[in-house]
Design an enzyme around this catalytic site. Structure first.
Site, PDB file in Angstrom:
ATOM      1  N   HIS A  58      -5.904  50.172 -23.639  1.00  0.00           N
ATOM      2  CA  HIS A  58      -6.247  50.381 -25.189  1.00  0.00           C
ATOM      3  C   HIS A  58      -8.096  50.888 -24.902  1.00  0.00           C
ATOM      4  O   HIS A  58      -8.617  50.469 -23.650  1.00  0.00           O
ATOM      5  CB  HIS A  58      -6.598  49.619 -26.029  1.00  0.00           C
ATOM      6  CG  HIS A  58      -5.647  48.906 -26.860  1.00  0.00           C
ATOM      7  ND1 HIS A  58      -5.949  48.546 -28.188  1.00  0.00           N
ATOM      8  CD2 HIS A  58      -4.392  48.958 -26.132  1.00  0.00           C
ATOM      9  CE1 HIS A  58      -4.246  48.385 -28.207  1.00  0.00           C
ATOM     10  NE2 HIS A  58      -3.818  48.709 -27.356  1.00  0.00           N
ATOM     11  N   GLU A  60     -10.852  50.756 -25.512  1.00  0.00           N
ATOM     12  CA  GLU A  60     -12.337  50.168 -25.898  1.00  0.00           C
ATOM     13  C   GLU A  60     -12.299  49.469 -24.833  1.00  0.00           C
ATOM     14  O   GLU A  60     -12.884  48.737 -24.086  1.00  0.00           O
ATOM     15  CB  GLU A  60     -11.834  49.383 -27.327  1.00  0.00           C
ATOM     16  CG  GLU A  60     -12.084  49.858 -28.467  1.00  0.00           C
ATOM     17  CD  GLU A  60     -10.531  50.587 -28.904  1.00  0.00           C
ATOM     18  OE1 GLU A  60      -9.403  51.167 -28.556  1.00  0.00           O
ATOM     19  OE2 GLU A  60     -10.280  49.940 -30.214  1.00  0.00           O
ATOM     20  N   CYS A  91      -8.756  43.888 -29.092  1.00  0.00           N
ATOM     21  CA  CYS A  91      -9.568  45.142 -28.955  1.00  0.00           C
ATOM     22  C   CYS A  91     -10.939  43.582 -29.444  1.00  0.00           C
ATOM     23  O   CYS A  91     -12.610  44.444 -28.889  1.00  0.00           O
ATOM     24  CB  CYS A  91     -10.067  46.439 -29.002  1.00  0.00           C
ATOM     25  SG  CYS A  91      -8.378  46.809 -27.960  1.00  0.00           S
TER      26      CYS A  91
END
Length: 155
Positions: A58, A60, A91
């Site tokens: 992801h 992040e 995250c």
């Protein structure tokens, strides 16, 4: 605490550009940057799950890993993470684990948002770290980008 909305909008606009890159590459368009206490971008990330065949890639997580490498430390307490979409449980957990000083995000995620919308991991009893969270920065731009991408994907 005084919130500098103009500065937050500036950094969120950079995150939106990264999200555009991700979307153009076939990824869900989410972008993230990490800014140091001196006001410099030290890391960037965009969704890379499809390209890397990695469920943890992801935006992040990509940015947090890069910031840790840049600082040679996993302690990111003097840094701010800007991300276009409210973080998911994974995250949000990584944000707490990295001890980020501040999180600024664009659009709420009504399905998996784990900072304010569905869950609140940073403020939960399971969190050993408290951080400042600001949501809704360039929210309509961030939401529209995601909606447009999914609408195009469904065609």
């Amino acid at each position: 605490m005084k919130i500098d909305f103009q500065l937050h909008q500036h950094w969120m606009a950079r995150s939106i550009k990264l999200a555009t890159n991700a979307g153009n590459a076939g990824e869900v368009p989410v972008g993230a940057i990490i800014v140091s206490s001196e006001g410099k971008i030290i890391a960037e990330g965009e969704n890379r799950r499809e390209r890397d065949r990695d469920p943890t890639a992801h935006a992040e997580i990509v940015a947090i890993r890069a910031a840790g490498a840049h600082l040679n430390s996993w302690h990111l307490d003097q840094c701010t993470l800007y991300v276009t979409l409210e973080p998911c449980p994974m995250c949000a957990g990584a944000i707490v684990a990295a001890r980020l000083g501040m999180l600024v995000y664009g659009a709420d995620d009504p399905k998996t948002g784990s900072v304010r919308t569905v869950l609140n991991i940073p403020d939960s009893a399971a969190s050993n770290h408290k951080l400042t969270v600001i949501g809704g920065i360039l929210e309509s731009d961030c939401r529209q980008q995601l909606q447009d991408w999914f609408r195009q994907k469904r065609k």
